[in-house]
Design an enzyme around this catalytic site. Sequence first.
Site, PDB file in Angstrom:
ATOM      1  N   GLY A 162      -3.227 -10.671  -1.405  1.00  0.00           N
ATOM      2  CA  GLY A 162      -3.045  -9.193  -1.570  1.00  0.00           C
ATOM      3  C   GLY A 162      -2.806  -8.341  -0.744  1.00  0.00           C
ATOM      4  CG  PHE A 191      -5.764  -2.939  -3.278  1.00  0.00           C
ATOM      5  CD1 PHE A 191      -6.902  -2.680  -3.382  1.00  0.00           C
ATOM      6  CD2 PHE A 191      -4.596  -2.092  -2.895  1.00  0.00           C
ATOM      7  CE1 PHE A 191      -6.802  -0.679  -3.063  1.00  0.00           C
ATOM      8  CE2 PHE A 191      -4.268  -1.097  -3.167  1.00  0.00           C
ATOM      9  CZ  PHE A 191      -5.622  -0.463  -2.867  1.00  0.00           C
ATOM     10  CG  ASP A 201       3.355  -5.775  -8.537  1.00  0.00           C
ATOM     11  OD1 ASP A 201       4.017  -5.097  -8.422  1.00  0.00           O
ATOM     12  OD2 ASP A 201       1.520  -5.717  -8.478  1.00  0.00           O
TER      13      ASP A 201
END
Length: 363
Positions: free
Chosen positions: A44, A46, A164
């Site tokens: 992802g 991050f 999320d």
Amino acid sequence: MNRFSPKIMKLHESVSQQTQLGQMCGSKELFRDRYEVIRILGRGGFGITFLARNALLPGKPLCVIKQLCPKASSAKSLKKASERFEKEAKTLGQLGSHSQIPMLLDYFEGNGEFYLVQEYIRGSTLAREVRRTGRKNEAAVKQFLQELLPVLKYLHKHHVIHRDIKPQNLLRCEDDQRFVLIDFGAVKEKLAEVCENSNYKNMSTNFIGTMGFAPPEQFSLCPVYASDIYALGVTALYLLTGKGPLEFEHDRNTGEICWQKEVNVSDGFAQILSKMVKISLDERFKTADEVIRALGLESYVPTLTNCLTTQPLKNINNTQEEALPIYLPPVQRTAIAIRDWQAKLRAAKPHDKLNRYIHQVSN
């Protein structure tokens, strides 16, 4: 035959070239003299997630290593990022005592990168499940909400907003079929706030979450507990329709998702879903408890409806026997019943021995 898609293979190749853990995938070399890195699970904005084994424990149990990569460009920002990371990791450690949240097994940092080691949950995501078996019916989605809402209540009680929630971050455990909530956005957000790397600095000025599942206040960097309720509601719509939030039409004036024509659910459940995904915070459910209560009440509506009388009320002007009944305490009702019984006995024919005996006793 290779069981991984070309996309996954390309990702694996890219990560292998860029990261230490990627280069260790499939080798006998142990990360931190403990973890045998098996393969990449995903990537992802991050960081990267790896599947690994703890080689020092009996049975070499599987685990997940999440490598967070918001590198800081100065010693000061690195120290601040380290402090934030440790604080959020400890919070995750406390949350992991819940059976529907992966347990945090370890956390550490090295070379300006941060690592979380979590329990591996064997199962598949809800997104994959819907693609494989099709959309869910109303009863299944209600059951899903009844199982997930207590998890939100638990998180919010500990002052944590997930940020999320989506089908890709919900696993159904193979062993006992429970739903498990993964990939918390809180740690990512805290690290983004102190990141000075140009790539991540741009991310720190944007929301942490997923387009369509995140409500408007999250885009403004002001998430609240109700933000998770919105995302859970959109996830419920996905389960009912198989459609992601960006595939629906939206009301041009309000921004609301136009989903009602896509599903066939009861009016009561439709009202609950509508309130979960309201754009306005004033109109949306504020807490998980509110949704739980609404679902509980909705489940009793058919029973309550059957209990309602459909007989017309009697005319108050009729005789006393036909007048509307008034409430009498149980003791008073019993006394009246006894007096009525005695009156009937007195009126009984005297040749009935039993009635005559009772008649004598009652007098």
